[in-house]
Design an enzyme around this catalytic site. Structure first.
Site, short mmCIF file in Angstrom:
data_model
loop_
_atom_site.label_atom_id
_atom_site.label_comp_id
_atom_site.label_asym_id
_atom_site.label_seq_id
_atom_site.Cartn_x
_atom_site.Cartn_y
_atom_site.Cartn_z
N HIS A 144 -13.21 63.24 -9.88
CA HIS A 144 -13.34 62.53 -11.16
C HIS A 144 -13.32 63.61 -12.26
O HIS A 144 -13.78 64.73 -12.05
CB HIS A 144 -14.68 61.80 -11.16
N ASP A 170 -20.88 65.76 -6.26
CA ASP A 170 -20.82 64.54 -7.07
C ASP A 170 -21.03 63.34 -6.14
O ASP A 170 -20.13 62.96 -5.39
CB ASP A 170 -19.46 64.46 -7.77
N GLN A 192 -20.21 58.04 -6.15
CA GLN A 192 -19.64 56.95 -5.32
C GLN A 192 -20.24 56.92 -3.92
O GLN A 192 -19.85 56.09 -3.09
CB GLN A 192 -18.11 57.12 -5.21
N LYS A 242 -24.37 52.49 -10.89
CA LYS A 242 -23.51 52.12 -9.77
C LYS A 242 -24.33 51.68 -8.55
O LYS A 242 -23.78 51.26 -7.54
CB LYS A 242 -22.60 53.29 -9.37
N CYS A 294 -10.22 57.69 -14.62
CA CYS A 294 -10.75 59.02 -14.99
C CYS A 294 -10.39 60.06 -13.93
O CYS A 294 -11.21 60.90 -13.57
CB CYS A 294 -12.26 58.98 -15.18
#
Lengths: 408, 140
Positions: free
Chosen positions: A116, A192, A195, A218, A365
Site C-alpha cells: 500500500h 503493515d 489487512q 478495518k 492506493c
C-alpha cells in the site's frame, strides 16, 4: 456458519436491508455495541484521561487504559508496547520520522512492490531525506517470497518494510520468517498489518517485529484510530512523534529541559482519541466472542466458494488472486471499465451500486501492484468479513453476469 | 428514436470508436497528463497550436466509457478555436455538467453530456479530458 446472526448486530443492515457489503478491506462495518460504548462515554463519562483525578476522569482513564490492555492481549504483546495513533498511515510516517536519525546515506531500506502507498512512500521519502537506498522486492506469481526478501539484504540494510497481508491481492507473507532473519542481523522490521489484524491471529511475541501497524476501522472499530506496536527493544532509540502535553513528565519541564515519559505514553502527545480507544476495546471483545480463528476460517471458506463460482464465469470475468489465502477477491469484468461496473451513468443503470452491492474499484492506493504485478489500469475488489455469506457471493456473481451482458 | 436514446448512442459511439485517439505520442505536440485518482481514468492530451489557434488535438489513455467518450468529443469541439474561445467553451462545459446555466449554442456532440449532472459520481470522468486540454492550452 449463519452470518445473518451477525448481521443483526449491525444497524447498517437494518437501515439498508438490501445491502451486500463487500468492502471491508476499505473499512469494515461497526457493530452497535461498539457505537454504544462510544456514545456512553460521550453521554455519561465525558472527561479527559491521564490528567484529572476526579472520579469521572479516573473512570475515563481506567477505560482507556483497559482498552490498551485488551489490545495488548489480543495481539500478544505488552501493553507498554501499544501506541494509539490516528491511522496506519500516521503510524508508519511517525516511525519513519522517529528513526530517521538511525539511517545514514548509503544505508538501505527494503520494501516490496505489493505495498500500500502507506508502507512505500514514507520509506521512499526517508531515503530521499537521508541518502539511503530503497530496494524493492518483486512479486512472483502474486506473492512475495521470503527468499527474495533475504536476497536483497546486505550489510547496509537497516530496515525491512513489508505487508502481513497485501491490500490488493491478499498475499500473506511469512512475517515470522522475515523478522527472525532480520532480528538475527539486527535489522529493523515494519510490518503493515492493516489487512491482517482484523482477519487472523497475530502473535506479536512470536513474530517479534520492531513495528506492527493496525487499522482499527478495518476491524469493526471506529474510524480515526490506529494501533502501533513498538517493540520494547527499540523504543528507547526512538524520538517522540509529537512534543507537548502528556508525553513529558510535567514537573520536569523547565526553560531548556524536559523528561520524556517512557514506553507508549512517550508517543501519545496531546489529548488522545478517548472514545475511539474505548470503542476499540469493545470491538476486540466482539471479535473475541466470535473467535479470530473462526473469523479467519469463515473468510477462507467464503473465498473458496467464491473461487468456485468465479470459475463458472471465467469467460466473462477474470479473478486475479484465486490462490491467495485471504478474504479478498480481486477481479475485472471482461471489456467493462471498473467505473462503469460500479456506478450508473446515462449509458447504463445496471451496476453494482444499483444492486446494493458495495465494493471497491480503482487502484486501491497501490499503483505499483497495478502497474508491475497485475499490469492493469484498475481492478474491482470484493472483500468479505464475518457478516458476509454465500448468498452475498451468489448475488455478486449474478450482478457480474448482468453487467457483462450490458457492455458486451 | 427518443432524444435521450440518441444522446446515449452518440456517447456510446465515441466510446466504442473514439476519434483522435492515438497509441503513441505524436511528435511536435505539447502534452499533459490528467489522472482521476478515484477510479484510474488516465488520459494524456496532445496539442498542436498554430499561433493562437488550436490546430489539432489527440488523446491517449484509458478510462471509463464517460471519460473516453468525453475525450473523443472534446478533441472535435476544441479544434479550430482560439484560446479565448476555448476558455469560453470549457467554462460552459463545466457549467453544463454541474447543472448550471450554459450556452448550448456553443456545443455539437458535447451537448450529450448535459444529463451527466444527474450522475454526480461521473462528473470527474466527463471533465478530466476537458480540464487537461484547457490547462495545456493555457500553458499551465
Amino acid at each position: 456458519m449463519n452470518s445473518n446472526q451477525f448481521k443483526n448486530d449491525f444497524s447498517m443492515f437494518k437501515s439498508h436491508p438490501e445491502l451486500i457489503y463487500l468492502d471491508s478491506a476499505a473499512t469494515s462495518l461497526t457493530p452497535d455495541v461498539v457505537v454504544d460504548s462510544m456514545s456512553d462515554y460521550y453521554k455519561n463519562n465525558r472527561s479527559s484521561v491521564h490528567r484529572g483525578i476526579y472520579k469521572l476522569a479516573m473512570e475515563a482513564s481506567s477505560k482507556y487504559e483497559n482498552a490498551r490492555i485488551k489490545t495488548a492481549e489480543f495481539f500478544g504483546c505488552n501493553d507498554s508496547e501499544v501506541i494509539f495513533t490516528k491511522s496506519t498511515t500516521a503510524s508508519i510516517n511517525n516511525v519513519a520520522r522517529s528513526i530517521e536519525h538511525l539511517i545514514s546515506a548509503g544505508d538501505e531500506v527494503i520494501t516490496t512492490e505489493l505495498e500500500h502507498h502507506s508502507n512505500y512512500l514514507p520509506w521512499l521519502e526517508l531515503c530521499n531525506r537521508t541518502g539511503a537506498k530503497l530496494n524493492v522486492v518483486k512479486a512472483t506469481d502474486l506473492k512475495i517470497n521470503t527468499d527474495d526478501v533475504k536476497a536483497l539484504v546486505t550489510d547496509k540494510t537497516k530496515l525491512i518494510a513489508i505487508h502481513h497481508v497485501s491490500n490488493v491481492i491478499g498475499d500473506t507473507v511469512d512475517v515470522k520468517a522475515i523478522c527472525d532473519y532480520a532480528n538475527s542481523l539486527n535489522i529493523m522490521t515494519m510490518i503493515d498489518g492493516a489487512q491482517a489484524a482484523p482477519h487472523l491471529k497475530v502473535g506479536l511475541k512470536e513474530i517479534n517485529p520492531s513495528f506492527y501497524t493496525v487499522s482499527v476501522h478495518k476491524m469493526m472499530g471506529p474510524t480515526g484510530l490506529g494501533v502501533l506496536y513498538i517493540n520494547s527493544n527499540i523504543e528507547a532509540q526512538m524520538k517522540p512523534f509529537d512534543y507537548g502535553g502528556d508525553m513529558v513528565t510535567p514537573s520536569s519541564v523547565d526553560i531548556d529541559s524536559y523528561d520524556v515519559k517512557e514506553a507508549s505514553l512517550k508517543f501519545e502527545g496531546g489529548t488522545p482519541s478517548i472514545a475511539e480507544v474505548i470503542g476499540l476495546g469493545v470491538a476486540i471483545d466482539y471479535i473475541n466472542n466470535i473467535g479470530i480463528d473462526t473469523i479467519h476460517e469463515h473468510e477462507i471458506e467464503l473465498k473458496k466458494y467464491a473461487v468456485k463460482k468465479f470459475a463458472e464465469i471465467k469467460d466473462i470475468a477474470t479473478l486475479y488472486n484465486a490462490n491467495n489465502e485471504s478474504g479478498l477477491l480481486t477481479f475485472n469484468i471482461n471489456n467493462v471499465k471498473v467505473h462503469d461496473a460500479i456506478t450508473e451513468s446515462m449509458l447504463s443503470d445496471v451496476t453494482f451500486d444499483n444492486a446494493h452491492i458495495a465494493l471497491r474499484d480503482g487502484q486501491m492506493c497501490n499503483n505499483l501492484t497495478m502497474k508491475y504485478v497485475l499490469g492493469t489500469q484498475a481492478v474491482l475488489r470484493a472483500s468479505v468479513y464475518i457478516y458476509n455469506d454465500e448468498k452475498d457471493i451468489d448475488i455478486l456473481i449474478e450482478q457480474i453476469k448482468k453487467i457483462y451482458e450490458i457492455w458486451n | 428514436m427518443q432524444f435521450d436514446d440518441l444522446q446515449r448512442q452518440i456517447i456510446m459511439d465515441h466510446y466504442k470508436h473514439p476519434q483522435n485517439r492515438v497509441e503513441d505520442a505524436p511528435s511536435d505536440y505539447k502534452e499533459l497528463r490528467g489522472l482521476n485518482p478515484s477510479c484510474g481514468d488516465d488520459v494524456t492530451i496532445y496539442l498542436l497550436l498554430d499561433g493562437d489557434v488550436v490546430k489539432d488535438l489527440k488523446f491517449k489513455g484509458d478510462g471509463c466509457s464517460i471519460c473516453c467518450a468525453s475525450a473523443s468529443i472534446m478533441t472535435n469541439e476544441f479544434v479550430g478555436l482560439t484560446m479565448d474561445e476555448i476558455e469560453a467553451k470549457f467554462n460552459n462545459f463545466t457549467q453544463m455538467v454541474s447543472g448550471h446555466e450554459f450556452d448550448e449554442e456553443l456545443f455539437e456532440d458535447a451537448i450529450c453530456f448535459n444529463s451527466i449532472k444527474d450522475y454526480p459520481a461521473r462528473f470527474k470522468c466527463a471533465v478530466i479530458s476537458w480540464d487537461t486540454a484547457y490547462k495545456l492550452v493555457k500553458g499551465e
